[in-house]
Design a protein around this motif. Structure first.
Motif, PDB file in Angstrom:
ATOM      1  N   GLY A  60       0.817  -1.209   0.000  1.00 57.64           N
ATOM      2  CA  GLY A  60       0.000   0.000   0.000  1.00 57.64           C
ATOM      3  C   GLY A  60       0.852   1.261   0.000  1.00 57.64           C
ATOM      4  O   GLY A  60       0.551   2.227  -0.712  1.00 57.64           O
ATOM      5  N   MET A  61       1.934   1.249   0.764  1.00 58.80           N
ATOM      6  CA  MET A  61       2.831   2.414   0.802  1.00 58.80           C
ATOM      7  C   MET A  61       3.505   2.612  -0.551  1.00 58.80           C
ATOM      8  O   MET A  61       3.626   3.750  -1.044  1.00 58.80           O
ATOM      9  CB  MET A  61       3.887   2.231   1.897  1.00 58.80           C
ATOM     10  N   LEU A  62       3.917   1.537  -1.191  1.00 58.10           N
ATOM     11  CA  LEU A  62       4.531   1.644  -2.521  1.00 58.10           C
ATOM     12  C   LEU A  62       3.522   2.161  -3.545  1.00 58.10           C
ATOM     13  O   LEU A  62       3.865   2.985  -4.401  1.00 58.10           O
ATOM     14  CB  LEU A  62       5.109   0.302  -2.956  1.00 58.10           C
ATOM     15  N   ILE A  63       2.284   1.699  -3.437  1.00 57.68           N
ATOM     16  CA  ILE A  63       1.238   2.193  -4.338  1.00 57.68           C
ATOM     17  C   ILE A  63       1.013   3.690  -4.111  1.00 57.68           C
ATOM     18  O   ILE A  63       0.845   4.446  -5.067  1.00 57.68           O
ATOM     19  CB  ILE A  63      -0.072   1.392  -4.166  1.00 57.68           C
ATOM     20  N   LEU A  64       1.030   4.115  -2.856  1.00 59.75           N
ATOM     21  CA  LEU A  64       0.866   5.544  -2.568  1.00 59.75           C
ATOM     22  C   LEU A  64       1.968   6.360  -3.243  1.00 59.75           C
ATOM     23  O   LEU A  64       1.696   7.387  -3.882  1.00 59.75           O
ATOM     24  CB  LEU A  64       0.862   5.800  -1.063  1.00 59.75           C
ATOM     25  N   PHE A 106      -6.841   7.488  -3.591  1.00 60.70           N
ATOM     26  CA  PHE A 106      -6.164   8.208  -2.512  1.00 60.70           C
ATOM     27  C   PHE A 106      -6.919   8.084  -1.189  1.00 60.70           C
ATOM     28  O   PHE A 106      -6.314   8.030  -0.121  1.00 60.70           O
ATOM     29  CB  PHE A 106      -5.909   9.671  -2.893  1.00 60.70           C
ATOM     30  N   SER A 107      -8.243   7.989  -1.229  1.00 61.74           N
ATOM     31  CA  SER A 107      -9.026   7.784  -0.002  1.00 61.74           C
ATOM     32  C   SER A 107      -8.688   6.435   0.637  1.00 61.74           C
ATOM     33  O   SER A 107      -8.519   6.346   1.855  1.00 61.74           O
ATOM     34  CB  SER A 107     -10.519   7.847  -0.293  1.00 61.74           C
ATOM     35  N   VAL A 108      -8.591   5.405  -0.192  1.00 59.78           N
ATOM     36  CA  VAL A 108      -8.225   4.078   0.319  1.00 59.78           C
ATOM     37  C   VAL A 108      -6.827   4.130   0.927  1.00 59.78           C
ATOM     38  O   VAL A 108      -6.596   3.637   2.039  1.00 59.78           O
ATOM     39  CB  VAL A 108      -8.287   3.011  -0.804  1.00 59.78           C
ATOM     40  N   LEU A 109      -5.895   4.743   0.218  1.00 62.51           N
ATOM     41  CA  LEU A 109      -4.503   4.774   0.682  1.00 62.51           C
ATOM     42  C   LEU A 109      -4.329   5.599   1.959  1.00 62.51           C
ATOM     43  O   LEU A 109      -3.655   5.162   2.902  1.00 62.51           O
ATOM     44  CB  LEU A 109      -3.602   5.314  -0.440  1.00 62.51           C
ATOM     45  N   ILE A 110      -4.943   6.765   2.010  1.00 60.76           N
ATOM     46  CA  ILE A 110      -4.789   7.630   3.192  1.00 60.76           C
ATOM     47  C   ILE A 110      -5.490   7.025   4.398  1.00 60.76           C
ATOM     48  O   ILE A 110      -4.958   7.044   5.513  1.00 60.76           O
ATOM     49  CB  ILE A 110      -5.259   9.066   2.884  1.00 60.76           C
ATOM     50  N   SER A 111      -6.674   6.456   4.197  1.00 61.23           N
ATOM     51  CA  SER A 111      -7.346   5.808   5.330  1.00 61.23           C
ATOM     52  C   SER A 111      -6.531   4.607   5.807  1.00 61.23           C
ATOM     53  O   SER A 111      -6.463   4.342   7.014  1.00 61.23           O
ATOM     54  CB  SER A 111      -8.775   5.400   4.963  1.00 61.23           C
ATOM     55  N   GLY A 112      -5.876   3.909   4.891  1.00 62.45           N
ATOM     56  CA  GLY A 112      -4.994   2.807   5.286  1.00 62.45           C
ATOM     57  C   GLY A 112      -3.831   3.298   6.130  1.00 62.45           C
ATOM     58  O   GLY A 112      -3.454   2.664   7.117  1.00 62.45           O
ATOM     59  N   LEU A 113      -3.263   4.430   5.748  1.00 66.41           N
ATOM     60  CA  LEU A 113      -2.195   5.027   6.561  1.00 66.41           C
ATOM     61  C   LEU A 113      -2.699   5.340   7.968  1.00 66.41           C
ATOM     62  O   LEU A 113      -2.012   5.079   8.959  1.00 66.41           O
ATOM     63  CB  LEU A 113      -1.690   6.317   5.927  1.00 66.41           C
ATOM     64  N   LEU A 114      -3.901   5.915   8.037  1.00 65.98           N
ATOM     65  CA  LEU A 114      -4.451   6.290   9.349  1.00 65.98           C
ATOM     66  C   LEU A 114      -4.691   5.068  10.230  1.00 65.98           C
ATOM     67  O   LEU A 114      -4.525   5.141  11.452  1.00 65.98           O
ATOM     68  CB  LEU A 114      -5.739   7.096   9.170  1.00 65.98           C
ATOM     69  N   ILE A 115      -5.070   3.946   9.627  1.00 64.09           N
ATOM     70  CA  ILE A 115      -5.234   2.706  10.402  1.00 64.09           C
ATOM     71  C   ILE A 115      -3.877   2.292  10.959  1.00 64.09           C
ATOM     72  O   ILE A 115      -3.731   2.005  12.149  1.00 64.09           O
ATOM     73  CB  ILE A 115      -5.797   1.558   9.528  1.00 64.09           C
ATOM     74  N   SER A 116      -2.881   2.247  10.092  1.00 64.69           N
ATOM     75  CA  SER A 116      -1.552   1.777  10.491  1.00 64.69           C
ATOM     76  C   SER A 116      -0.898   2.685  11.515  1.00 64.69           C
ATOM     77  O   SER A 116      -0.213   2.209  12.422  1.00 64.69           O
ATOM     78  CB  SER A 116      -0.649   1.668   9.256  1.00 64.69           C
ATOM     79  N   PHE A 117      -1.086   3.987  11.393  1.00 65.25           N
ATOM     80  CA  PHE A 117      -0.451   4.933  12.303  1.00 65.25           C
ATOM     81  C   PHE A 117      -1.195   5.071  13.626  1.00 65.25           C
ATOM     82  O   PHE A 117      -0.667   5.641  14.578  1.00 65.25           O
ATOM     83  CB  PHE A 117      -0.332   6.314  11.655  1.00 65.25           C
ATOM     84  N   TYR A 150     -12.534   0.347   4.200  1.00 65.46           N
ATOM     85  CA  TYR A 150     -13.338  -0.758   3.659  1.00 65.46           C
ATOM     86  C   TYR A 150     -14.355  -0.258   2.622  1.00 65.46           C
ATOM     87  O   TYR A 150     -14.442  -0.785   1.516  1.00 65.46           O
ATOM     88  CB  TYR A 150     -14.052  -1.491   4.800  1.00 65.46           C
ATOM     89  N   ALA A 151     -15.093   0.786   2.977  1.00 66.48           N
ATOM     90  CA  ALA A 151     -16.113   1.315   2.059  1.00 66.48           C
ATOM     91  C   ALA A 151     -15.473   1.865   0.783  1.00 66.48           C
ATOM     92  O   ALA A 151     -15.975   1.631  -0.327  1.00 66.48           O
ATOM     93  CB  ALA A 151     -16.930   2.400   2.753  1.00 66.48           C
ATOM     94  N   ALA A 152     -14.363   2.576   0.930  1.00 67.70           N
ATOM     95  CA  ALA A 152     -13.694   3.128  -0.244  1.00 67.70           C
ATOM     96  C   ALA A 152     -13.116   2.012  -1.119  1.00 67.70           C
ATOM     97  O   ALA A 152     -13.154   2.109  -2.348  1.00 67.70           O
ATOM     98  CB  ALA A 152     -12.590   4.102   0.184  1.00 67.70           C
ATOM     99  N   ALA A 153     -12.598   0.952  -0.502  1.00 65.64           N
ATOM    100  CA  ALA A 153     -12.053  -0.169  -1.279  1.00 65.64           C
ATOM    101  C   ALA A 153     -13.163  -0.863  -2.077  1.00 65.64           C
ATOM    102  O   ALA A 153     -12.973  -1.205  -3.250  1.00 65.64           O
ATOM    103  CB  ALA A 153     -11.346  -1.159  -0.362  1.00 65.64           C
TER     104      ALA A 153
END
Length: 189
Positions: A60-64, A106-117, A150-153
């Motif tokens: 996910g980070m590489l995709i971002l 970008f919504s999927v990627l940023i929300s994923g970052l927020l989960i991880s952080f 999840y919803a954005a994905a």
């Protein structure tokens, strides 16, 4: 000079950078969606309980990073003209759909970052580097970001299906150059 000419978009054709970025992002995005669904059912004792999220986060980070590059490339290049067979309404819908694809990715990627952080840890991108995140930005960050993720994905996959069907319609029904353009097949002059 001709190599550079083929790397950049023209008003008639996507350049090789955009074509490669398009296809290079398809498989990991679809793969992450499948892995994400698989991870939802992992139990604590599953051998992939720790590894699957690490792989998901790293890719996910590489995709971002690739998406940021792709957006900057898109903004600094021409956009090929749509096929002459398109109506004005189809062109407007296509423009909106493409912009929405960027927004939802970008919504999927940023929300994923927020989960991880949310837990205060960084994201280990394989053994290459660690991305250090900010402390939690809001209460229930992991839960809220998870719901958005999840919803954005799901929305992204629905839009990818629509995008694919539109490309196939252009190719097989309209018989225009849209799909060939993204496959790198030169338009006959």
């Amino acid at each position: 000079m001709s190599l550079i000419k083929h790397l950049k978009n023209s008003d008639r054709q996507f350049g090789w950078v955009m074509i490669i970025m398009h296809w290079f992002l398809v498989l990991p995005i679809l793969g992450l969606f499948g892995l994400g669904l698989y991870m939802m059912d992992l139990s604590y004792y599953d051998p992939l309980y720790t590894l699957a999220p690490q792989i998901h986060e790293a890719i996910g980070m590489l995709i971002l990073l690739l998406m940021v590059f792709r957006l900057l490339w898109k903004l600094s290049n021409l956009t090929p003209k749509p096929p002459a067979t398109n109506s004005r309404l189809v062109n407007i819908a296509s423009h909106i759909a493409h912009n929405f694809l960027y927004l939802i990715i970008f919504s999927v990627l940023i929300s994923g970052l927020l989960i991880s952080f949310a837990g205060g840890q960084g994201i280990q991108v394989f053994d290459w580097f660690v991305v250090i995140g900010p402390p939690e930005l809001f209460d229930n960050q992991a839960t809220l970001a998870g719901d958005i993720h999840y919803a954005a994905a799901i929305g992204l996959i629905a839009l990818v299906v629509l995008h694919t069907l539109a490309a196939l319609k252009h190719h097989f029904i309209d018989k225009d150059t849209t799909l060939n353009n993204m496959l790198g097949i030169k338009e006959k002059q």
